[in-house]
Scaffold this motif. Structure first.
Motif, short mmCIF file in Angstrom:
data_model
loop_
_atom_site.label_atom_id
_atom_site.label_comp_id
_atom_site.label_asym_id
_atom_site.label_seq_id
_atom_site.Cartn_x
_atom_site.Cartn_y
_atom_site.Cartn_z
N ASN A 82 -5.19 10.10 -4.65
CA ASN A 82 -5.86 9.00 -4.00
C ASN A 82 -7.10 8.91 -3.87
O ASN A 82 -8.00 10.07 -3.46
N GLU A 84 -9.25 5.81 -3.23
CA GLU A 84 -9.79 4.77 -2.30
C GLU A 84 -8.53 3.97 -1.50
O GLU A 84 -8.99 2.91 -0.83
N TYR A 85 -7.38 4.20 -1.86
CA TYR A 85 -6.22 3.02 -1.28
C TYR A 85 -6.15 3.34 0.27
O TYR A 85 -6.41 4.62 0.52
N ASN A 86 -5.72 2.61 0.77
CA ASN A 86 -5.36 2.57 2.39
C ASN A 86 -4.05 2.34 2.68
O ASN A 86 -3.45 1.38 1.86
N THR A 87 -3.38 2.67 3.81
CA THR A 87 -1.87 2.10 3.97
C THR A 87 -1.95 0.70 4.04
O THR A 87 -2.93 0.17 4.62
N ASP A 89 -2.55 -1.58 1.56
CA ASP A 89 -3.18 -2.08 0.44
C ASP A 89 -1.94 -2.63 -0.60
O ASP A 89 -1.00 -2.22 -0.73
N PHE B 396 -0.34 9.87 -2.09
CA PHE B 396 -0.01 8.69 -1.45
C PHE B 396 1.22 8.16 -1.85
O PHE B 396 1.65 8.33 -3.06
N ILE B 412 -0.91 7.02 2.88
CA ILE B 412 -1.68 8.13 2.49
C ILE B 412 -1.81 9.03 3.33
O ILE B 412 -1.06 9.36 4.12
N ASN B 414 -2.87 10.66 5.66
CA ASN B 414 -3.40 10.80 7.11
C ASN B 414 -2.32 11.09 8.25
O ASN B 414 -1.05 10.82 7.66
#
Lengths: 441, 513
Positions: A82, A84-87, A89, B396, B412, B414
């Motif tokens: 990963n 640059e992806y965020n949750t 997206d 992810f 992802i 986190n």
């Protein structure tokens, strides 16, 4: 844990897979055969005839199916890397494409994603499958005897031969290189020795002003110079001793015998090149002849091919012109048959050759000519040929051509005269097959 | 710790000899025994040429295998790929057998042979012997002999009944390989034949008892009282079912099915433990080679060569790279095992929070071995994949709902995402993901012998249409009568999805005598 065994299996044959490979190829053969008619339809015929080495085998027969999931449902897959992806997206799926479920499966899935399976069959193998069930009929007369004559031609150079065949310039070139290389080390040493000698002479001259007590030095120098002189003498002799010509240098022209077979089979191809044959018909007949050509080239290496095309006059041509000519004109079929008759009389009168004829036409002919054609066939041609195949090309199945009725009469009376029609590409191979199907068992 | 340096066994780049192989194996075994306390099958190291290696590849590594065209296809595919340089022949093929057969390619130099021995004959062998999946489903001591029997039996069948006939049966069995495993212990009890006899007897009794007046005047009971369904319980081992109950199959065909079943069973644990197996073998070879280097048994040149190879093997391309083709089991497995060791030896607060019993554990070896022995891929990942590993790979999760126009990043690496990622990753190794749930539901024993298969969709996924059609034809080929697949969705709807006609029509015999 003690105990172990070490075994050397290399001597055991490899090729445990040979049987399996055979089984696979057998299966593939069926696939290939099924794929043939389609291949002819597309333009791939030329490619295959050209240098097609890799044949694509469609999945059907060699797929290994099992129950699997298709598209649909909910999939959640995990990927690494990963950036640059965020949750949360979201990305719009491309139209009509599968989602991320698609091709990347979990790696403990034992089935790899299978694209179309390609195996390499050599052109020869492919053509073998292609023509497996076909043969020239009634190959009776004298069989295809391998009568050969020998012809000599140049094949490079050899180190032995007769004096008449000596190639002087080559020999001298070899001799020069030998001399260069043989003398080189000595020359090098000679140069060194002479340099040393020169150095000694120079030292010697400096001692001229010496006094008596340094005479020893002079003596030793002189001795060294004498030594060197001997060495130089020896080297020079060695250099002179390298011979100008040595047997190892000699080169002769080499000749090789080639066997040229005297064929005892001929295939005559007659094509109607007139204006009534449109592009479509011409392409059809060209494909037909291309197939014929490949067939013969594959199965009967020692066959002679002769090409005749005609409009209002007939002409014998070579292969290139036959396939690529852009000529056009009216139609008089008998001219071709007349030419054929002439050919038979002049070249094959001895009756020892198997003669096959293949004619392609759209059937249109100058009105009064049909009778003549019929007579030519019955009287002059058919008695001398093994097999005459007439293929009428044209995309109208109901079309009643000029030539057809006359030919029909001939066909009814003669077993070795066959008629067929080709309307579309797809017909070519079946018709071809029918004409040349193996009748012997 | 300062170790007394020993003399290197071999130089970097040196060729192998049988003597060197022996000497080296002795040292590898010593470290495996003393340091790692591994229990593994006695090794049988076989030196082969690269052509023979290709043969191995095609026959799934087994030294003896029956003949089938699919292996020929595999051989050709590998041969072509190898010839074109697209594929390096793996330097390790090892077999779950006792003794444990491992192949050493003669082209390898001594460093590589050392690596292969550590990886295969110590690492993999320990998994074969110690992991519970293998213990449950395979009999390592018997497999080679069984394969020999199988190969000979099939050859004999080919001679007697013809290649085409045998190939047809084999093709169909191969199509159903995934449905040939007894995943749960069978409930003993009444044999199905006996069960069937009882059902018929019951029906007979009903017929005898039938009284038209009674039938037409007394209100009928609820129609939901169905007659006894046969089989009473669904059967997920379809091959087993066909082998036992196909109405008309000659016994040699039943034996062939049985053979494929047994082989499928043999391979079953391997398909369920790819990550764990490769991870542990890699972990083992890493530890052993490293120890050998520290002891001076291999030179730094050899060590460098080993590390280069090792790095290539555990490399994980990112998802957007050209060479990405899924998670590399070597990479993932190795990372998790190394992480377990790290958590024991140098735990962080996060470790203590996530893995309280592992973090700071003084005996990393028992932790690692427990993981190797008692888990399979999905449970292994579920239990042991730590946030650190997830961060290292920058994992992810992507959610793809077929009904939606969008794909969504659902998690992802986190704090909020770790659990979801772990669940999703573990689930992707769940067999239900790629083997659809299809079981034998019912057979019309008094009717036309149609075999009814029940498909229960996994997360709403339908069957792949083309493949289902081809595969059901194979089922019909074996069962010899009609076959139907019905899909039962979660609200109770039943849909006939696929139908295939068998080659036979029913006669009036009862299904069981």
């Amino acid at each position: 844990m003690s105990g172990y065994t070490i075994v050397d299996r290399r001597a055991n044959g490899k090729g445990k897979s040979l049987d399996n490979r055979q089984k696979f190829l057998k299966r593939v053969r069926e696939s290939v055969k099924k794929a043939l008619p389609d291949l002819i339809n597309s333009r791939k015929l030329k490619d295959i005839a050209g240098d097609g080495g890799i044949i694509h085998i469609p999945q059907k027969n060699i797929g290994e199916p099992s129950f699997r999931h298709g598209q649909g449902g909910i999939r959640e897959s995990v990927r690494p890397g990963n950036k640059e992806y965020n949750t949360g997206d979201r990305f719009r799926k491309p139209n009509g494409a599968q989602g991320s479920g698609g091709g990347k499966k979990g790696s403990n899935n034992p089935d790899p994603t299978e694209d179309e399976f390609t195996i390499e069959i050599s052109r020869e193998e492919f053509l073998d499958y292609f023509f497996e069930e076909l043969e020239l009929p009634d190959l009776v007369k004298t069989g295809l005897k391998q009568v050969t004559t020998t012809k000599w031609h140049n094949a490079g150079f050899s180190t032995t031969g007769s004096p008449a065949k000596l190639d002087r310039s080559r020999t001298l070139r070899k001799s020069q290189s030998r001399r260069l290389s043989s003398r080189a080390p000595y020359k090098k040493k000679l140069a060194e020795a002479e340099a040393d000698r020169m150095a000694l002479i120079v030292s010697m001259s400096w001692t001229e002003e010496m006094e008596e007590r340094d005479q020893e030095l002079r003596v030793s120098l002189q001795a060294q110079i004498d030594e060197l002189d001997k060495v130089i003498e020896g080297l020079k002799r060695k250099i002179a001793n390298v011979p100008f010509i040595d047997p190892v240098d000699l080169r002769y022209h080499s000749m090789v015998a080639e066997e040229i077979p005297v064929t005892s089979a001929v295939m005559v191809c007659i094509m109607d090149n007139s204006g009534s044959m449109g592009e479509f018909e011409k392409t059809l007949s060209r494909k037909f002849f291309a197939l014929l050509y490949m067939f013969l080239a594959r199965k009967y290496e020692k066959i002679t091919l002769r090409f005749i095309y005609h409009t209002t006059y007939a002409k014998e041509v070579d292969e290139d012109e036959f396939f690529n000519s852009r000529e056009s004109g009216g139609t008089v079929v008998s001219t071709a048959l007349e030419l054929l008759k002439k050919m038979l009389k002049e070249d094959y009168a001895d009756g020892n050759t198997n003669i096959y004829v293949c004619q392609c036409s759209d059937g249109d002919n100058w009105g009064h000519d049909n009778e003549l054609c019929k007579e030519l066939l019955i009287d002059d041609i058919l008695p001398h040929v093994q097999y005459f195949a007439y293929t009428q090309v044209g995309n109208d199945p109901g079309y009643q051509s000029d030539l057809w009725p006359s030919y029909e009469i001939v066909a009814n009376a003669h077993k070795h005269f066959q008629m067929n029609t080709v309307h579309v590409d797809a017909d070519i191979y079946p018709v071809f097959k029918e004409l040349f199907e193996k009748k012997s068992k | 710790m300062v170790m007394k340096k020993k003399k290197p066994l071999f130089e970097c780049g040196q060729d192998w000899t049988f003597e060197l192989l022996e000497k080296t194996w002795v040292e590898i075994a010593r470290i495996a025994d003393e340091d790692l306390k591994l229990d593994y099958y006695k090794p049988q190291l076989e030196v082969i040429s690269s052509e023979q290696m290709l043969d191995c590849y095609a026959a799934t590594g087994l030294p003896i295998m029956y003949k089938h065209w699919s292996f020929g296809k595999e051989f050709l595919r590998n041969h072509k790929a190898y010839k074109e340089g697209q594929m390096g022949l793996a330097y390790e093929i090892v077999i779950n057998s006792d003794p444990c057969i491992a192949y050493l390619m003669e082209e390898n130099n001594m460093t590589m042979q050392c690596l292969v021995m550590a990886h295969a004959s110590a690492g993999h062998s320990a998994v074969f012997k110690g992991n519970k999946m293998f213990k449950q489903f395979t009999d390592a001591g018997a497999i080679i002999d069984y394969l020999l029997f199988a190969k000979n039996y099939l050859s004999m069948c080919e001679e007697k009944y013809g290649e085409a006939e045998v190939e047809s049966v084999l093709d169909s069995c191969h199509a159903l390989m995934d449905y040939g495993v007894d995943r749960y212990t069978r409930r003993g009890k009444v044999s199905a034949a006996e069960e069937q006899k009882r059902a018929i007897a019951r029906l007979e009794q009903q017929r005898i008892d039938y009284d038209p007046i009674w039938d037409k005047t007394v209100p009928k009971k609820d129609a939901s009282e169905k007659e006894d369904k046969w089989p009473p319980e669904p059967e997920d081992n379809i091959l087993y079912f066909i082998e036992k109950y196909a109405p008309d199959l000659p016994s040699w065909k039943r034996e062939v099915i049985r053979i494929i079943r047994k082989i499928s069973q043999y391979f079953y644990p391997q398909s369920q433990t790819k990550v764990l197996n490769e991870g542990f073998a890699t972990f083992t070879h890493y530890y052993i080679m490293d120890k050998m280097y520290k002891e001076g048994l291999i030179t730094s040149g050899s060590w460098l060569e080993f590390i280069t190879s090792h790095t290539g093997v555990v490399f994980q391309p990112d998802f957007d790279k050209k060479y990405f083709s899924g998670m590399n089991p070597y990479a993932l497995g190795f990372a998790i095992f190394m992480d377990l060791k790290r958590m024991c030896e140098a735990p962080t607060d996060e470790d203590r929070q996530w893995f309280p019993s592992i973090a700071g554990n003084s005996d990393w070896l028992s932790v690692v071995k427990d993981a190797m022995e008692n888990y399979k891929d999905d449970t292994f990942i579920q239990q042991f994949m730590s946030p650190k590993v997830m961060r290292d790979f920058r994992l992810f999760a992507v959610k793809d709902d077929a009904d939606s126009d969008y794909v969504e990043i659902s998690a992802i690496h986190n704090d909020q995402g770790y659990i979801d990622i772990r669940n999703a990753m573990a689930d992707s190794y769940n067999r239900g993901n790629w083997v659809p749930d299809i079981q034998v539901d019912e057979v019309h024993v008094l009717g036309d012998r149609t075999l009814f298969l029940k498909h229960t969709p996994y997360l709403g996924r339908p069957l792949h249409d083309g493949l289902a059609k081809e595969t059901i034809a194979h089922v019909a080929n074996l069962w010899e009568f009609d076959v139907v697949i019905e899909t039962h969705d979660d609200v109770g709807n039943v849909d006939i999805e696929y139908l295939a006609h068998g080659p036979k029509k029913v006669s009036n015999k009862p299904m069981f005598k």
